[in-house]
Design a protein around this motif. Structure first.
Motif, PDB file in Angstrom:
ATOM      1  N   VAL A 142       0.878  -1.175   0.000  1.00 22.06           N
ATOM      2  CA  VAL A 142       0.000   0.000   0.000  1.00 22.06           C
ATOM      3  C   VAL A 142       0.914   1.223   0.000  1.00 22.06           C
ATOM      4  O   VAL A 142       1.516   1.552   1.017  1.00 22.06           O
ATOM      5  CB  VAL A 142      -0.928   0.017   1.240  1.00 22.06           C
ATOM      6  CG1 VAL A 142      -1.810   1.259   1.217  1.00 22.06           C
ATOM      7  CG2 VAL A 142      -1.774  -1.244   1.312  1.00 22.06           C
ATOM      8  N   GLY A 143       0.992   1.866  -1.154  1.00 22.20           N
ATOM      9  CA  GLY A 143       1.900   3.013  -1.251  1.00 22.20           C
ATOM     10  C   GLY A 143       3.338   2.545  -1.034  1.00 22.20           C
ATOM     11  O   GLY A 143       3.816   1.659  -1.719  1.00 22.20           O
ATOM     12  N   MET A 155       4.365   1.271   1.900  1.00 24.00           N
ATOM     13  CA  MET A 155       4.406   0.400   3.070  1.00 24.00           C
ATOM     14  C   MET A 155       3.714  -0.921   2.751  1.00 24.00           C
ATOM     15  O   MET A 155       3.103  -1.086   1.706  1.00 24.00           O
ATOM     16  CB  MET A 155       3.728   1.071   4.266  1.00 24.00           C
ATOM     17  CG  MET A 155       2.264   1.309   4.102  1.00 24.00           C
ATOM     18  SD  MET A 155       1.599   2.110   5.564  1.00 24.00           S
ATOM     19  CE  MET A 155      -0.090   2.275   5.094  1.00 24.00           C
ATOM     20  N   PHE A 156       3.824  -1.862   3.660  1.00 27.21           N
ATOM     21  CA  PHE A 156       3.205  -3.167   3.500  1.00 27.21           C
ATOM     22  C   PHE A 156       2.345  -3.454   4.720  1.00 27.21           C
ATOM     23  O   PHE A 156       2.747  -3.182   5.843  1.00 27.21           O
ATOM     24  CB  PHE A 156       4.277  -4.250   3.350  1.00 27.21           C
ATOM     25  CG  PHE A 156       5.078  -4.097   2.087  1.00 27.21           C
ATOM     26  CD1 PHE A 156       4.639  -4.653   0.899  1.00 27.21           C
ATOM     27  CD2 PHE A 156       6.265  -3.376   2.079  1.00 27.21           C
ATOM     28  CE1 PHE A 156       5.359  -4.507  -0.263  1.00 27.21           C
ATOM     29  CE2 PHE A 156       6.994  -3.228   0.918  1.00 27.21           C
ATOM     30  CZ  PHE A 156       6.547  -3.792  -0.264  1.00 27.21           C
ATOM     31  N   ILE A 157       1.154  -4.008   4.471  1.00 28.00           N
ATOM     32  CA  ILE A 157       0.216  -4.309   5.541  1.00 28.00           C
ATOM     33  C   ILE A 157       0.022  -5.817   5.603  1.00 28.00           C
ATOM     34  O   ILE A 157      -0.230  -6.462   4.571  1.00 28.00           O
ATOM     35  CB  ILE A 157      -1.142  -3.620   5.290  1.00 28.00           C
ATOM     36  CG1 ILE A 157      -0.962  -2.103   5.264  1.00 28.00           C
ATOM     37  CG2 ILE A 157      -2.170  -4.033   6.332  1.00 28.00           C
ATOM     38  CD1 ILE A 157      -2.221  -1.337   4.895  1.00 28.00           C
ATOM     39  N   LEU A 158       0.142  -6.367   6.800  1.00 27.19           N
ATOM     40  CA  LEU A 158      -0.072  -7.794   7.003  1.00 27.19           C
ATOM     41  C   LEU A 158      -1.531  -8.128   6.693  1.00 27.19           C
ATOM     42  O   LEU A 158      -2.440  -7.482   7.207  1.00 27.19           O
ATOM     43  CB  LEU A 158       0.268  -8.175   8.452  1.00 27.19           C
ATOM     44  CG  LEU A 158       0.141  -9.652   8.821  1.00 27.19           C
ATOM     45  CD1 LEU A 158       1.118 -10.499   8.017  1.00 27.19           C
ATOM     46  CD2 LEU A 158       0.369  -9.838  10.315  1.00 27.19           C
ATOM     47  N   GLN A 159      -1.743  -9.110   5.817  1.00 31.42           N
ATOM     48  CA  GLN A 159      -3.093  -9.536   5.440  1.00 31.42           C
ATOM     49  C   GLN A 159      -3.185 -11.053   5.514  1.00 31.42           C
ATOM     50  O   GLN A 159      -2.183 -11.756   5.388  1.00 31.42           O
ATOM     51  CB  GLN A 159      -3.433  -9.095   4.008  1.00 31.42           C
ATOM     52  CG  GLN A 159      -3.517  -7.620   3.791  1.00 31.42           C
ATOM     53  CD  GLN A 159      -4.785  -6.999   4.358  1.00 31.42           C
ATOM     54  OE1 GLN A 159      -5.486  -7.572   5.169  1.00 31.42           O
ATOM     55  NE2 GLN A 159      -5.063  -5.778   3.923  1.00 31.42           N
ATOM     56  N   SER A 160      -4.391 -11.549   5.663  1.00 29.54           N
ATOM     57  CA  SER A 160      -4.591 -12.997   5.672  1.00 29.54           C
ATOM     58  C   SER A 160      -4.576 -13.511   4.233  1.00 29.54           C
ATOM     59  O   SER A 160      -4.759 -12.759   3.272  1.00 29.54           O
ATOM     60  CB  SER A 160      -5.933 -13.343   6.328  1.00 29.54           C
ATOM     61  OG  SER A 160      -7.001 -12.920   5.504  1.00 29.54           O
ATOM     62  N   LYS A 161      -4.376 -14.810   4.122  1.00 29.45           N
ATOM     63  CA  LYS A 161      -4.373 -15.452   2.811  1.00 29.45           C
ATOM     64  C   LYS A 161      -5.714 -15.234   2.109  1.00 29.45           C
ATOM     65  O   LYS A 161      -5.759 -14.960   0.909  1.00 29.45           O
ATOM     66  CB  LYS A 161      -4.092 -16.950   2.983  1.00 29.45           C
ATOM     67  CG  LYS A 161      -4.068 -17.738   1.703  1.00 29.45           C
ATOM     68  CD  LYS A 161      -3.757 -19.203   1.992  1.00 29.45           C
ATOM     69  CE  LYS A 161      -3.910 -20.057   0.771  1.00 29.45           C
ATOM     70  NZ  LYS A 161      -3.602 -21.470   1.054  1.00 29.45           N
TER      71      LYS A 161
END
Length: 96
Positions: free
Chosen positions: A65-66, A68-74
């Motif tokens: 995201v832009g 940065m990186f955001i932890l997401q579920s599979k």
């Protein structure tokens, strides 16, 4: 004798028609380029999803995201990739 005479185009009408033809050809070429790019996007999303689905559910995945990186579920990543494919397919159909 049996052939009807075809109406002649005035030079101005011919020029306008020629401009329309060129404009239409450019639009078709642009649409073809957009379809090609959308097809690549769709294929990339499909291939990425195929790889993601082979990973165990507990694998840590991040969404860019832009800057940065955001932890997401599979599941979230999988749904985003499916949505990306669906949107690309819709846009391809519109352009065709």
């Amino acid at each position: 004798r049996g052939r009807p005479s075809s109406p002649a185009l005035s030079p101005q009408a011919f020029t306008e028609l020629q401009a329309k033809v060129i404009d239409t050809q450019q639009k078709v070429k642009l649409a073809d380029m957009q379809i090609e790019q959308l097809s690549k996007t769709k294929k990339h999303a499909h291939l990425t999803d195929t790889e993601v689905m082979m990973l165990v559910d507990e694998t840590r995945m991040y969404e860019g995201v832009g800057r940065m990186f955001i932890l997401q579920s599979k599941g979230v990543i999988h749904n985003q990739l499916l949505e990306k494919q669906r949107i690309a397919e819709e846009k391809i159909k519109e352009l065709e």
